[in-house]
Structures are given as C-alpha cells and as structure tokens.
Scaffold this active site. Structure first.
Site, short mmCIF file in Angstrom:
data_model
loop_
_atom_site.label_atom_id
_atom_site.label_comp_id
_atom_site.label_asym_id
_atom_site.label_seq_id
_atom_site.Cartn_x
_atom_site.Cartn_y
_atom_site.Cartn_z
N LYS A 15 -7.29 1.33 -3.07
CA LYS A 15 -6.83 0.83 -1.76
C LYS A 15 -6.83 1.95 -0.71
CE LYS A 15 -4.80 -1.74 1.30
NZ LYS A 15 -5.63 -2.65 2.08
N THR B 114 0.86 -1.18 0.00
CA THR B 114 0.00 0.00 0.00
C THR B 114 0.90 1.23 0.00
OG1 THR B 114 -1.62 -1.20 1.30
CG2 THR B 114 -1.86 1.20 1.22
N LYS C 201 0.21 5.37 8.36
CA LYS C 201 0.63 5.62 6.98
C LYS C 201 -0.59 5.65 6.06
CE LYS C 201 1.39 2.24 4.34
NZ LYS C 201 1.75 1.07 3.54
P1 NAD Z 1 5.48 -5.92 7.54
O1 NAD Z 1 6.21 -4.76 8.09
O2 NAD Z 1 5.06 -7.03 8.43
O3 NAD Z 1 6.36 -6.59 6.34
C1 NAD Z 1 7.12 -5.87 5.42
C2 NAD Z 1 8.45 -6.59 5.24
O4 NAD Z 1 9.25 -5.88 4.27
C3 NAD Z 1 9.29 -6.63 6.54
O5 NAD Z 1 9.53 -7.99 6.89
C4 NAD Z 1 10.57 -5.87 6.18
O6 NAD Z 1 11.73 -6.41 6.77
C5 NAD Z 1 10.60 -6.04 4.66
N1 NAD Z 1 11.44 -5.03 4.00
C6 NAD Z 1 11.47 -3.68 4.18
N2 NAD Z 1 12.39 -3.12 3.37
C7 NAD Z 1 12.94 -4.13 2.67
C8 NAD Z 1 13.95 -4.18 1.67
N3 NAD Z 1 14.57 -3.08 1.24
N4 NAD Z 1 14.28 -5.38 1.16
C9 NAD Z 1 13.68 -6.52 1.60
N5 NAD Z 1 12.71 -6.53 2.54
C10 NAD Z 1 12.36 -5.36 3.07
O7 NAD Z 1 4.23 -5.33 6.75
P2 NAD Z 1 2.91 -6.13 6.27
O8 NAD Z 1 1.88 -6.08 7.32
O9 NAD Z 1 3.33 -7.45 5.67
O10 NAD Z 1 2.44 -5.14 5.11
C11 NAD Z 1 3.09 -5.07 3.85
C12 NAD Z 1 2.29 -4.10 2.98
O11 NAD Z 1 0.96 -4.60 2.82
C13 NAD Z 1 2.17 -2.69 3.58
O12 NAD Z 1 2.24 -1.75 2.55
C14 NAD Z 1 0.80 -2.72 4.22
O13 NAD Z 1 0.24 -1.42 4.32
C15 NAD Z 1 0.03 -3.61 3.28
N6 NAD Z 1 -1.10 -4.34 3.85
C16 NAD Z 1 -1.02 -4.87 5.11
C17 NAD Z 1 -2.13 -5.56 5.62
C18 NAD Z 1 -2.11 -6.18 7.00
O14 NAD Z 1 -3.19 -6.56 7.50
N7 NAD Z 1 -0.95 -6.33 7.63
C19 NAD Z 1 -3.30 -5.71 4.84
C20 NAD Z 1 -3.32 -5.18 3.55
C21 NAD Z 1 -2.21 -4.50 3.06
#
Ligand code: NAD
Length: 314
Positions: free
Chosen positions: A171, A96, A246
C-alpha cells in the site's frame, strides 16, 4: 451471514460498511465523531457506544482509522480490541499505517492468541461506494484465506501480498506512485487550461493517451469533467491532504530505511505539506493543483489564493 465489528466510519468506513449491510451482514460500528457515526447509521450500521461493544461476539473486527497511532490506541489498552474481543474473532486492519504499527499489531495479536491480517485498500471513496476496492492482504496464510471471505462484499480484487506487513508495504509503495501521478495530473490539467485547451477535450485525449492514470481518471483537478473529482465540490475531501501527507511520508520513511532515493516523492510531500501549513489539512489532496498557478488559485476552488513558500522535504 456474519457479524462485523467496525471501528472508524469516516470517508472510507461508512461506504464500506454500507456494502456489508447491503450483502445482508450485521455491522456493529463505532466512531468517535458523531458525524461519522451518523453516516454509518445512514448506511445501516448499528451504532454502539465503544470499541468493547462493537467487537463483542463479532466474527471479524475491521479497523478503518486515520493513522498508526489511532490503530495502536484502538487495539491496545483497557478499552481496546485485544482486551474485549474473543480470540476466535479474526482481526483485520484496513487503515494505511507504517510498517512498524502493522508489525506491532501482528506481534501483539499473536502473543495474545489472535489471528490478525493487515489488509489496506486502494480505490478511494468511489471504490468504497462501488465495492470495487483492491485489498492487499498480509499475514499467515490460514488467516489470509479466512479474511478473503469477510472482505469479499467490499472488494473488486483481493490479493494475498505475502506474510505479515506485506499488505502495508504494498500500500505504501502504491500510494507513493498515486501521489506522483496526481502531481502529473495537477500540472497537466492546469497547463492545458492555460494553453487554451477545452478541459474536457484534453481530458478525453489524455484518457486514451499515455497521460492516462488512476489519478487522471478519478481525481482530475478540474471542475465539470468527472463526477468523482473534488474540484466539483470546492475541493471538499475524498482523500484529505493530511492523509496524503501521511502516506507520502510513510514512503519516504521506508525509502530512508532501505536506502532508496525518492526525489519525486519528496516533491509531492512538500506540496501536501504546503496545504497543511495553509490550514487546508482537511481539504482534498488534489488541491495541490493550486500551486501550479502563480496566484495560488485553481478552477473549482472558492478559497482565496495564498502562496506559502515551499518547505524542504521532511
Ligand atoms: P477519515 O478521517 O475520513 O475516517 C477515519 C475515522 O476514524 C474518523 O471518522 C475518525 O473519527 C475515526 N476515529 C479516529 N480515532 C478513532 C478512535 N479512537 N475510535 C473510533 N473512531 C476513531 O479517513 P478515511 O478517508 O476514511 O481513511 C481511513 C484510512 O483509510 C486511512 O488510513 C487512509 O489513509 C486510508 N485510505 C483512505 C482512502 C481515501 O480515499 N479516503 C483510500 C484508501 C485508503
């Protein structure tokens, strides 16, 4: 069977990749965090040492990263996706992000000869685990059609939103509605509790009444009622407070850009900001329930109640 390159194996990425592996696909994944990489490995992902190795020879590359700045960093630069992927590889960002980052990814991908689609998801980690996520996909129609096939093992529903960045815009609007609904569930659940209602009975009443919402069904901030609620686990995150901040801020930025007044979203933003200010950025966003009580505590939350003053919206 396809080969997926996957960057970002966090709360969403790990269960999403588990479904790809279960469907028989090969997933080569990379995450900066050793804990996230371990979660990916447990899901059957082949963990590699960097973006270059993850994307080389892949049919499709999917990014599932926290924010726009992470997405830009992973696509761009000497170690990035554009530098190492083959132009035949379809690029999909399911994070997102802000509309500007999504537009940047579309423009730069096109300039370098890649097909790119923005395909954010809705449904939370429970939807990710159950392969019932809603994907909203924006891009050129040929690329969107190809993306549908790669997305299918993770999705309950996939909808073509329109041209480039429309998935991202959808979204942002959807999540703004979710977080306003979450405020309603937070306030309703705590008020019902203080009025002496049995929390389970009230949840059942709301579930068949007009108070029903996805937030109320999935994130209800009261322990012992629904399995997917973070209230059962001391508000450990299924959706982190800083990511909620965010997302709601993305909506407010978009409102400013378009001249739309979003007062309920401003209130939600100030609640998530308070969690972050209190050092609770990595707790679940539904912990805003604690601001309903005068002492800053909430059923299911083991932390002490701290009450910080409310800040104005950004
Ligand atoms: P999260 O923080 O659990 O996971 C993100 C991962 O990306 C982390 O493990 C982090 O180490 C990794 N990361 C960051 N920079 C990196 C890089 N340069 N190289 C490799 N890995 C890297 O977040 P999440 O909850 O999995 O969410 C991911 C996305 O999905 C976000 O944009 C969030 O807004 C969206 N989202 C989340 C949900 C939810 O319920 N958690 C639902 C829909 C959408």
């Amino acid at each position: 069977m396809a080969t997926y390159g996957w960057i970002g194996l966090g709360n969403m990425g790990a269960p999403m990749t588990a479904n790809l592996v279960a469907a028989g696909h090969t997933v080569r994944g990379y995450d900066l965090s050793p804990e996230a990489a371990a979660a990916g490995e447990a899901a059957g992902v082949t963990i590699v040492d960097g973006v270059a190795e993850a994307v080389r020879g892949a049919d499709v590359v999917i990014t599932m990263l926290p924010k726009g700045e992470h997405v830009r960093a992973v696509f761009d630069g000497d170690d990035g996706i554009w530098a190492h992927a083959d132009t035949a590889t379809l690029l999909i960002d399911s994070s997102t992000v802000d509309v500007e980052t999504s537009q940047f990814c579309h423009d730069e991908s096109a300039r370098r000869g890649f097909r790119f689609v923005d395909a954010p998801v809705s449904g939370g980690i429970s939807g990710a685990a159950a392969a019932t996520l809603a994907f909203m996909v924006g891009g050129e129609s040929e690329a969107v059609d190809v993306a549908f096939g790669f997305i299918e093992p993770m999705a309950g529903k996939t909808i073509a939103a329109g041209g480039p960045t429309t998935g991202t815009s959808a979204k942002i609007c959807n999540n703004m509605m979710l977080f306003i609904d979450l405020m309603a569930a937070a306030e309703g659940s705590q008020l019902a509790d203080r009025l002496g209602l049995d929390p389970k009975v009230f949840w059942e009443i709301a579930s068949v009444s007009s108070g029903r919402s996805w937030a109320q069904q999935t994130w209800y901030p009261m322990p012992g009622i629904i399995d997917s609620s973070a209230a059962n686990r001391d508000y450990d995150a299924t959706f982190r407070a800083d990511l909620a901040l965010k997302d709601i801020s993305l909506a407010l930025d978009a409102g400013e850009l378009t001249g739309v007044t979003l007062e309920a979203a401003q209130l939600a933003q100030s609640r998530f900001r308070r969690l972050v200010d209190e050092g609770l950025a990595d707790k679940d966003c539904s912990l805003i329930a604690k601001y309903v009580s005068p002492d800053g505590t909430a059923p299911g939350y083991e932390g002490t109640g701290t009450v910080t003053p409310m800040r104005d919206a950004d």
